[in-house]
Scaffold this motif. Sequence first.
Motif: not given
Length: 174
Positions: A81-88
């Motif tokens: 989830v944090s990887i997706s949030l940071i990429t977002s």
Amino acid sequence: MTKKYEVIISFFIYLLIFSSIYLGYNHGIYAQDYHHSFFILSSVIDYQNGLKLYDDIFLQYGPGQVIFFNLLSNFVRINLVSISLITSIIYALNLFILFKIFKKFVSINISFFIILIIFLIHPYNIYPWPDYFSGFCITIFFYFFLNNNLRYNYFLCSVFLFLAIFFRSTYLIS
């Protein structure tokens, strides 16, 4: 053009940016593509466990994202989830900086329309791929390249062009 009109346009730009982050975050939670996300996460975990880049860890695009998430793991817990949030967040910041660049050359209406079209075509990041990080670095490169009033302008241009290639090494071939 009135100041009130520019405030309204700025409000809608910020709304697009926050919508992009929100949609990307929800996509990271509910519509996870485990193949792509685990590829990034497993590379970061392998790097943290002492394996060597390119020797022990298969990197398809470049070492930048693995090293970036490894450095970020000192402050934030790195998971799917944090990887997706940071990429977002990186993708949304890219939209904002593109708006700033376009606003320097064309009117605020056309700049807003361009960002709106980009948002309607691609509202949030789909995969946590290094293309978003590299694209962000290329956008910052152009921001500094087109901004001639900074003292360390060319140094910053070279740093962000290097980072764009570092995140996505296949750009060097292009």
